[in-house]
Write a protein that holds these residues in place. Structure first.
Motif, PDB file in Angstrom:
ATOM      1  N   VAL A 220      46.946  37.395  40.700  1.00  0.00           N
ATOM      2  CA  VAL A 220      47.366  38.337  41.742  1.00  0.00           C
ATOM      3  C   VAL A 220      47.997  39.558  41.069  1.00  0.00           C
ATOM      4  N   ILE A 221      47.384  40.727  41.289  1.00  0.00           N
ATOM      5  CA  ILE A 221      47.788  41.951  40.591  1.00  0.00           C
ATOM      6  C   ILE A 221      48.275  42.994  41.595  1.00  0.00           C
ATOM      7  N   PRO A 222      49.438  43.619  41.335  1.00  0.00           N
ATOM      8  CA  PRO A 222      49.898  44.698  42.234  1.00  0.00           C
ATOM      9  C   PRO A 222      49.025  45.933  42.080  1.00  0.00           C
ATOM     10  N   GLY A 223      49.030  46.785  43.095  1.00  0.00           N
ATOM     11  CA  GLY A 223      48.234  48.010  43.018  1.00  0.00           C
ATOM     12  C   GLY A 223      48.457  48.887  44.232  1.00  0.00           C
ATOM     13  N   ASP A 224      47.634  49.912  44.332  1.00  0.00           N
ATOM     14  CA  ASP A 224      47.626  50.798  45.488  1.00  0.00           C
ATOM     15  C   ASP A 224      46.185  50.888  45.976  1.00  0.00           C
ATOM     16  N   TYR A 225      45.985  51.537  47.089  1.00  0.00           N
ATOM     17  CA  TYR A 225      44.636  51.657  47.628  1.00  0.00           C
ATOM     18  C   TYR A 225      43.863  52.759  46.888  1.00  0.00           C
ATOM     19  N   SER A 226      43.567  52.532  45.623  1.00  0.00           N
ATOM     20  CA  SER A 226      42.897  53.575  44.845  1.00  0.00           C
ATOM     21  C   SER A 226      41.926  52.972  43.835  1.00  0.00           C
ATOM     22  N   PHE A 227      40.932  53.761  43.467  1.00  0.00           N
ATOM     23  CA  PHE A 227      39.938  53.378  42.462  1.00  0.00           C
ATOM     24  C   PHE A 227      40.609  53.065  41.130  1.00  0.00           C
ATOM     25  N   ASP A 228      41.543  53.923  40.717  1.00  0.00           N
ATOM     26  CA  ASP A 228      42.198  53.747  39.416  1.00  0.00           C
ATOM     27  C   ASP A 228      42.956  52.429  39.338  1.00  0.00           C
ATOM     28  N   ASP A 229      43.646  52.059  40.422  1.00  0.00           N
ATOM     29  CA  ASP A 229      44.377  50.788  40.398  1.00  0.00           C
ATOM     30  C   ASP A 229      43.420  49.606  40.384  1.00  0.00           C
ATOM     31  N   GLY A 230      42.257  49.757  41.024  1.00  0.00           N
ATOM     32  CA  GLY A 230      41.249  48.711  40.940  1.00  0.00           C
ATOM     33  C   GLY A 230      40.728  48.540  39.532  1.00  0.00           C
ATOM     34  N   PHE A 231      40.501  49.656  38.843  1.00  0.00           N
ATOM     35  CA  PHE A 231      40.003  49.620  37.459  1.00  0.00           C
ATOM     36  C   PHE A 231      41.034  48.970  36.545  1.00  0.00           C
ATOM     37  N   ARG A 232      42.308  49.452  36.656  1.00  0.00           N
ATOM     38  CA  ARG A 232      43.363  48.903  35.789  1.00  0.00           C
ATOM     39  C   ARG A 232      43.615  47.430  36.086  1.00  0.00           C
ATOM     40  N   GLY A 233      43.650  47.074  37.385  1.00  0.00           N
ATOM     41  CA  GLY A 233      43.897  45.688  37.748  1.00  0.00           C
ATOM     42  C   GLY A 233      42.799  44.760  37.254  1.00  0.00           C
ATOM     43  N   ALA A 234      41.554  45.218  37.339  1.00  0.00           N
ATOM     44  CA  ALA A 234      40.442  44.401  36.870  1.00  0.00           C
ATOM     45  C   ALA A 234      40.504  44.198  35.363  1.00  0.00           C
ATOM     46  N   ARG A 235      40.875  45.229  34.619  1.00  0.00           N
ATOM     47  CA  ARG A 235      40.977  45.093  33.164  1.00  0.00           C
ATOM     48  C   ARG A 235      41.993  44.020  32.800  1.00  0.00           C
ATOM     49  N   LYS A 236      43.106  43.963  33.553  1.00  0.00           N
ATOM     50  CA  LYS A 236      44.115  42.923  33.297  1.00  0.00           C
ATOM     51  C   LYS A 236      43.557  41.539  33.592  1.00  0.00           C
ATOM     52  N   LEU A 237      42.867  41.415  34.705  1.00  0.00           N
ATOM     53  CA  LEU A 237      42.317  40.115  35.085  1.00  0.00           C
ATOM     54  C   LEU A 237      41.231  39.655  34.118  1.00  0.00           C
ATOM     55  N   LEU A 238      40.392  40.578  33.686  1.00  0.00           N
ATOM     56  CA  LEU A 238      39.284  40.220  32.798  1.00  0.00           C
ATOM     57  C   LEU A 238      39.750  39.944  31.373  1.00  0.00           C
ATOM     58  N   ALA A 239      40.983  40.348  31.061  1.00  0.00           N
ATOM     59  CA  ALA A 239      41.535  40.071  29.731  1.00  0.00           C
ATOM     60  C   ALA A 239      42.179  38.688  29.646  1.00  0.00           C
ATOM     61  N   THR A 245      36.241  34.298  38.152  1.00  0.00           N
ATOM     62  CA  THR A 245      34.799  34.490  38.327  1.00  0.00           C
ATOM     63  C   THR A 245      34.515  35.390  39.523  1.00  0.00           C
ATOM     64  N   ALA A 246      35.566  35.703  40.294  1.00  0.00           N
ATOM     65  CA  ALA A 246      35.434  36.614  41.433  1.00  0.00           C
ATOM     66  C   ALA A 246      36.735  37.384  41.589  1.00  0.00           C
ATOM     67  N   ILE A 247      36.629  38.624  42.086  1.00  0.00           N
ATOM     68  CA  ILE A 247      37.819  39.446  42.346  1.00  0.00           C
ATOM     69  C   ILE A 247      37.682  40.060  43.732  1.00  0.00           C
ATOM     70  N   PHE A 248      38.734  39.918  44.501  1.00  0.00           N
ATOM     71  CA  PHE A 248      38.830  40.475  45.848  1.00  0.00           C
ATOM     72  C   PHE A 248      39.778  41.668  45.789  1.00  0.00           C
ATOM     73  N   GLY A 249      39.248  42.875  45.996  1.00  0.00           N
ATOM     74  CA  GLY A 249      40.073  44.080  46.057  1.00  0.00           C
ATOM     75  C   GLY A 249      40.483  44.364  47.487  1.00  0.00           C
ATOM     76  N   SER A 250      41.721  44.806  47.691  1.00  0.00           N
ATOM     77  CA  SER A 250      42.242  44.974  49.050  1.00  0.00           C
ATOM     78  C   SER A 250      41.542  46.064  49.852  1.00  0.00           C
ATOM     79  N   ASN A 251      40.818  46.954  49.191  1.00  0.00           N
ATOM     80  CA  ASN A 251      39.935  47.857  49.924  1.00  0.00           C
ATOM     81  C   ASN A 251      38.734  48.199  49.041  1.00  0.00           C
ATOM     82  N   ASP A 252      37.809  48.984  49.565  1.00  0.00           N
ATOM     83  CA  ASP A 252      36.576  49.256  48.835  1.00  0.00           C
ATOM     84  C   ASP A 252      36.793  50.158  47.624  1.00  0.00           C
ATOM     85  N   GLU A 253      37.787  51.044  47.689  1.00  0.00           N
ATOM     86  CA  GLU A 253      38.070  51.876  46.510  1.00  0.00           C
ATOM     87  C   GLU A 253      38.542  50.997  45.355  1.00  0.00           C
TER      88      GLU A 253
END
Length: 351
Positions: A220-239, A245-253
């Motif tokens: 579970v990663i904190p973030g905001d409703y933005s593309f950049d936070d999705g990118f940064r959050g995913a990098r943390k999860l993938l590391a 094996t799946a990631i649910f982003g709180s919005n489409d961005e």
């Protein structure tokens, strides 16, 4: 040719200018037959009332405001289009007002907006719509408003709203991923000032619990409703050594940022990583693969909020006739399955 005037309409309908004005202002004192003649003359002449001048001449207001603070441009555009469509049908103008929801002077700002722009009322988008102290203060000052809020049911708190069941839709998204065989599902939050973020998280958490999967806080990663936070959050999860094996982003961005991070890491979506978003914005349809998401119908939600405000204003004007205030409408976003989700493979540990 000059534009037709209200006097032209009166002459064509064989009524007084004052009667035309009453019809335009939707007053109930005009006989049905007279009203039809005036409306026919307006249509024949293609007469367009001057909303600004109308507001200045009249004690009544014929414009509403849409107040928002949201980093997602697609949400705002859809909300504007929805409110605007209702305003046009009712002959109302629309004032768009972005603001800082955390401002200590927000109440004074909105009171000034209503007073100086001569607004009949406000449509409040999240997160302003979810600030209890602001809502109470606006009501105390007699400002008509309708809120767009995230809630599983009508809060029945005495304040008008359109409520959206984000929790149930997030549950459906998580359930979809679980039924595809995913047991390690990452979740990236939206902005914490938005109630929709916590509602979507609760839906995710509830689905894990109901299907007997443990809640791993590292996923579970904190973030905001933005593309950049999705990118940064995913990098943390993938590391992570035991990555999801799946990631649910709180919005489409956010989900689009996750997709970009996965591709930049050389991962194949959805076969190595399934991704889901929320809202069904253009991001979800324009990405490759297209994103699994929940259709939120933002434009229709905003339109219903504006229609509810108009109905409440009409009920207040005609209270002597016993017109009832409409019920608060609710919306349930619907799961949309696309190419970004697929059956889980065995997770591969990061080196």
């Amino acid at each position: 040719m000059r534009n037709p005037t209200i006097r032209d309409v009166a002459e064509r309908a064989k009524v007084s200018v004052k009667t035309v004005s009453r019809v335009i202002n939707r007053e109930t004192s005009v006989l049905a037959g007279t009203q039809q003649r005036v409306l026919r003359a307006i249509n024949d002449l293609n007469y367009q009332p001057n909303m600004a001048a109308r507001n200045l001449r009249s004690a009544r207001a014929y414009a509403m405001g849409l107040v928002y603070d949201n980093p997602n441009p697609y949400y705002i555009i859809s909300a504007q289009n929805g409110v605007l469509s209702a305003c046009r049908e009712a002959g109302f103008g629309l004032q768009i007002h972005p603001c800082d929801s955390s401002s200590a002077t927000l109440l004074e700002e909105l009171l000034d907006l209503v007073r100086h722009s001569h607004l009949a009322g406000l449509v409040l988008a999240p997160p302003m719509s979810e600030r209890a102290e602001l809502i109470s203060a606006l009501a105390t000052h007699g400002i008509p408003f309708v809120r767009i809020i995230s809630a599983a049911a009508d809060p029945q708190d005495g304040y008008p709203c359109v409520y959206v069941d984000d929790r149930d839709a997030a549950y459906d998204i998580t359930k979809h991923l679980i039924q595809l065989g995913h047991q390690r599902i990452g979740f990236i939050w939206g902005g914490t000032s938005h109630r929709s973020s916590s509602e979507r998280y609760l839906g995710y958490e509830s689905a894990l619990k109901d299907y007997g999967l443990p809640l791993d806080r590292k996923l579970v990663i904190p973030g905001d409703y933005s593309f950049d936070d999705g990118f940064r959050g995913a990098r943390k999860l993938l590391a992570l050594r035991d990555r999801p094996t799946a990631i649910f982003g709180s919005n489409d961005e956010i989900a689009a940022g996750v997709l970009a991070a996965a591709k930049s890491s050389g991962m194949e979506v959805p076969f190595e990583l399934s991704i889901a978003g929320f809202e069904d914005s253009p991001f979800s349809r324009q990405s490759w693969p297209a994103l699994t998401t929940a259709n939120q119908a933002t434009e229709d939600i905003a339109r219903q909020a504006a229609l509810l405000l108009l109905a409440n204003l009409q009920a207040a004007d005609a209270s002597a006739q016993g017109i009832k205030v409409p019920k608060n409408p609710g919306f349930s976003p619907v799961l949309v399955v696309r190419g970004s989700t697929a059956p889980a493979r065995i997770a591969v540990a990061a080196s």
